[in-house]
Design a protein around this motif. Structure first.
Motif, PDB file in Angstrom:
ATOM      1  N   SER A 120       0.846  -1.193   0.000  1.00 19.81           N
ATOM      2  CA  SER A 120       0.000   0.000   0.000  1.00 19.81           C
ATOM      3  C   SER A 120       0.874   1.232   0.000  1.00 19.81           C
ATOM      4  O   SER A 120       1.768   1.350  -0.804  1.00 19.81           O
ATOM      5  CB  SER A 120      -0.944  -0.037   1.196  1.00 19.81           C
ATOM      6  OG  SER A 120      -1.813   1.074   1.176  1.00 19.81           O
ATOM      7  N   TYR A 169       1.691   9.213   7.575  1.00 15.69           N
ATOM      8  CA  TYR A 169       1.235   9.363   6.199  1.00 15.69           C
ATOM      9  C   TYR A 169       0.003  10.258   6.177  1.00 15.69           C
ATOM     10  O   TYR A 169      -0.895  10.108   7.004  1.00 15.69           O
ATOM     11  CB  TYR A 169       0.942   7.976   5.642  1.00 15.69           C
ATOM     12  CG  TYR A 169      -0.148   7.880   4.618  1.00 15.69           C
ATOM     13  CD1 TYR A 169      -1.323   7.179   4.881  1.00 15.69           C
ATOM     14  CD2 TYR A 169       0.011   8.466   3.365  1.00 15.69           C
ATOM     15  CE1 TYR A 169      -2.320   7.070   3.932  1.00 15.69           C
ATOM     16  CE2 TYR A 169      -0.991   8.371   2.416  1.00 15.69           C
ATOM     17  CZ  TYR A 169      -2.147   7.664   2.700  1.00 15.69           C
ATOM     18  OH  TYR A 169      -3.144   7.563   1.760  1.00 15.69           O
ATOM     19  N   GLN A 176      -3.084  11.753   3.634  1.00 15.84           N
ATOM     20  CA  GLN A 176      -3.819  11.778   2.371  1.00 15.84           C
ATOM     21  C   GLN A 176      -4.658  13.050   2.436  1.00 15.84           C
ATOM     22  O   GLN A 176      -5.613  13.137   3.199  1.00 15.84           O
ATOM     23  CB  GLN A 176      -4.700  10.537   2.213  1.00 15.84           C
ATOM     24  CG  GLN A 176      -5.464  10.497   0.898  1.00 15.84           C
ATOM     25  CD  GLN A 176      -4.550  10.492  -0.319  1.00 15.84           C
ATOM     26  OE1 GLN A 176      -3.487   9.872  -0.338  1.00 15.84           O
ATOM     27  NE2 GLN A 176      -4.954  11.219  -1.343  1.00 15.84           N
ATOM     28  N   SER A 205      -5.704  14.797   6.062  1.00 11.96           N
ATOM     29  CA  SER A 205      -5.993  13.839   7.129  1.00 11.96           C
ATOM     30  C   SER A 205      -4.857  12.827   7.206  1.00 11.96           C
ATOM     31  O   SER A 205      -4.186  12.550   6.209  1.00 11.96           O
ATOM     32  CB  SER A 205      -7.331  13.132   6.884  1.00 11.96           C
ATOM     33  OG  SER A 205      -7.247  12.321   5.733  1.00 11.96           O
ATOM     34  N   ALA A 206      -4.678  12.292   8.389  1.00 14.72           N
ATOM     35  CA  ALA A 206      -3.568  11.371   8.630  1.00 14.72           C
ATOM     36  C   ALA A 206      -4.115  10.005   9.026  1.00 14.72           C
ATOM     37  O   ALA A 206      -4.281   9.722  10.217  1.00 14.72           O
ATOM     38  CB  ALA A 206      -2.653  11.910   9.715  1.00 14.72           C
ATOM     39  N   PRO A 207      -4.391   9.156   8.034  1.00 13.76           N
ATOM     40  CA  PRO A 207      -4.963   7.858   8.369  1.00 13.76           C
ATOM     41  C   PRO A 207      -4.005   6.909   9.060  1.00 13.76           C
ATOM     42  O   PRO A 207      -4.436   5.914   9.627  1.00 13.76           O
ATOM     43  CB  PRO A 207      -5.389   7.298   7.006  1.00 13.76           C
ATOM     44  CG  PRO A 207      -4.700   8.108   5.991  1.00 13.76           C
ATOM     45  CD  PRO A 207      -4.312   9.394   6.604  1.00 13.76           C
ATOM     46  N   ASP A 208      -2.728   7.194   9.008  1.00  7.57           N
ATOM     47  CA  ASP A 208      -1.768   6.299   9.639  1.00  7.57           C
ATOM     48  C   ASP A 208      -0.706   7.110  10.365  1.00  7.57           C
ATOM     49  O   ASP A 208       0.146   7.730   9.729  1.00  7.57           O
ATOM     50  CB  ASP A 208      -1.135   5.361   8.601  1.00  7.57           C
ATOM     51  CG  ASP A 208      -0.281   4.281   9.244  1.00  7.57           C
ATOM     52  OD1 ASP A 208       0.017   4.368  10.461  1.00  7.57           O
ATOM     53  OD2 ASP A 208       0.111   3.335   8.537  1.00  7.57           O
ATOM     54  N   LYS A 209      -0.785   7.079  11.696  1.00  5.36           N
ATOM     55  CA  LYS A 209       0.214   7.749  12.523  1.00  5.36           C
ATOM     56  C   LYS A 209       1.023   6.718  13.296  1.00  5.36           C
ATOM     57  O   LYS A 209       1.707   7.055  14.260  1.00  5.36           O
ATOM     58  CB  LYS A 209      -0.469   8.674  13.537  1.00  5.36           C
ATOM     59  CG  LYS A 209      -1.429   9.678  12.947  1.00  5.36           C
ATOM     60  CD  LYS A 209      -2.083  10.503  14.041  1.00  5.36           C
ATOM     61  CE  LYS A 209      -3.113  11.460  13.477  1.00  5.36           C
ATOM     62  NZ  LYS A 209      -3.770  12.256  14.527  1.00  5.36           N
ATOM     63  N   SER A 210       0.953   5.486  12.864  1.00  2.00           N
ATOM     64  CA  SER A 210       1.476   4.381  13.666  1.00  2.00           C
ATOM     65  C   SER A 210       2.975   4.437  13.884  1.00  2.00           C
ATOM     66  O   SER A 210       3.488   3.855  14.836  1.00  2.00           O
ATOM     67  CB  SER A 210       1.113   3.046  13.007  1.00  2.00           C
ATOM     68  OG  SER A 210       1.729   2.927  11.735  1.00  2.00           O
ATOM     69  N   GLN A 244      -1.955   7.451  -3.094  1.00  7.95           N
ATOM     70  CA  GLN A 244      -1.297   6.485  -2.220  1.00  7.95           C
ATOM     71  C   GLN A 244      -1.396   5.082  -2.787  1.00  7.95           C
ATOM     72  O   GLN A 244      -1.421   4.112  -2.074  1.00  7.95           O
ATOM     73  CB  GLN A 244      -1.885   6.540  -0.808  1.00  7.95           C
ATOM     74  CG  GLN A 244      -3.405   6.529  -0.723  1.00  7.95           C
ATOM     75  CD  GLN A 244      -3.989   5.140  -0.639  1.00  7.95           C
ATOM     76  OE1 GLN A 244      -3.386   4.238  -0.102  1.00  7.95           O
ATOM     77  NE2 GLN A 244      -5.174   4.961  -1.171  1.00  7.95           N
TER      78      GLN A 244
END
Lengths: 108, 115
Positions: free
Chosen positions: A93, B48, B50, B53-58, B98
């Motif tokens: 992804s 990351y 998009q 918005s930040a769908p992945d802050k892991s 993405q």
């Protein structure tokens, strides 16, 4: 996420072909294989990406066997300016997972 | 055309101070990424975006790290109460979207040194 394994370093001489092999045993069906190049004090630069068989561009070729558990980046006729770190990544992804890369040293 | 730019190129700060690192992505790129690279190592994914918005802050290592993005343009990575282990090069990348086949283009990085 699939982990990649590649040699820590390689030496070559100007004008030679260099092949860097990467293993990715746990690659998933939808994953692509991507290679980046990084010079000191610079961000990584995209070289090539593929899914299966062979991909070629103006810089390199990428060979991927049918089982996709490994891939080989081929740099034809390297020059001193190809000295860099080369990263093999399995692109899941949006998230690029970088390993330590292969440090290629090209000697005159 | 213009690539990804980052500022400052170098930042030296004292332990405990806050720092802000800026990234200007390629115009039209909706996706933006932050990575950290310690000396001699590969890159670690941090966050990351998009759009904004930040769908992945892991990948953010602790709650001292935060990031925001204005629309589909500039992003700021903030590190509060810096520690010596935060010393690294912070790299920003952007891509058109993405998807798997969308190349990530990297900036030159910000070298952060915490004394």
């Amino acid at each position: 996420l699939a982990k990649t394994t590649q040699p820590i370093s390689m030496d070559s001489y100007e004008g030679q072909e260099v092949n860097i092999t990467c293993s990715h045993n746990n690659i998933a069906t939808n994953d692509y294989i991507t290679w980046y190049q990084q010079f000191p004090s610079q961000g990584p630069r995209f070289i090539i990406q593929g899914y299966k068989t062979k991909v070629t561009n103006e810089v390199a070729s990428l060979f991927i066997p049918a089982d996709r558990k490994s891939s080989t980046l081929s740099l034809p006729r390297v020059s001193l300016s190809d000295t860099a770190v080369y990263y093999c990544l399995v692109f899941s992804s949006y998230k690029l997972i970088f390993g330590s890369g292969t440090r290629l040293l090209v000697r005159p | 055309g213009a690539g990804v730019s980052q500022s400052p190129s170098n930042k030296v700060t004292e332990k405990g101070k806050d720092v802000e690192l800026r990234c200007d992505p390629i115009s039209g790129h909706t996706a933006l990424y932050w990575y950290r690279q310690r000396l001699g190592q590969g890159l670690e994914f941090l966050i990351y975006f998009q759009g904004n918005s930040a769908p992945d802050k892991s990948g953010l290592p602790s709650d001292r790290f935060s990031a925001e993005r204005t629309g589909e343009s500039v992003s700021t990575l903030t590190i509060q109460r810096t520690q010596q282990e935060d010393s690294a090069v912070y790299l920003c990348a952007s891509s058109l979207s993405q998807g798997q086949i969308d190349t990530q283009y990297f900036g030159p990085g910000t070298r952060l040194t915490v004394l």
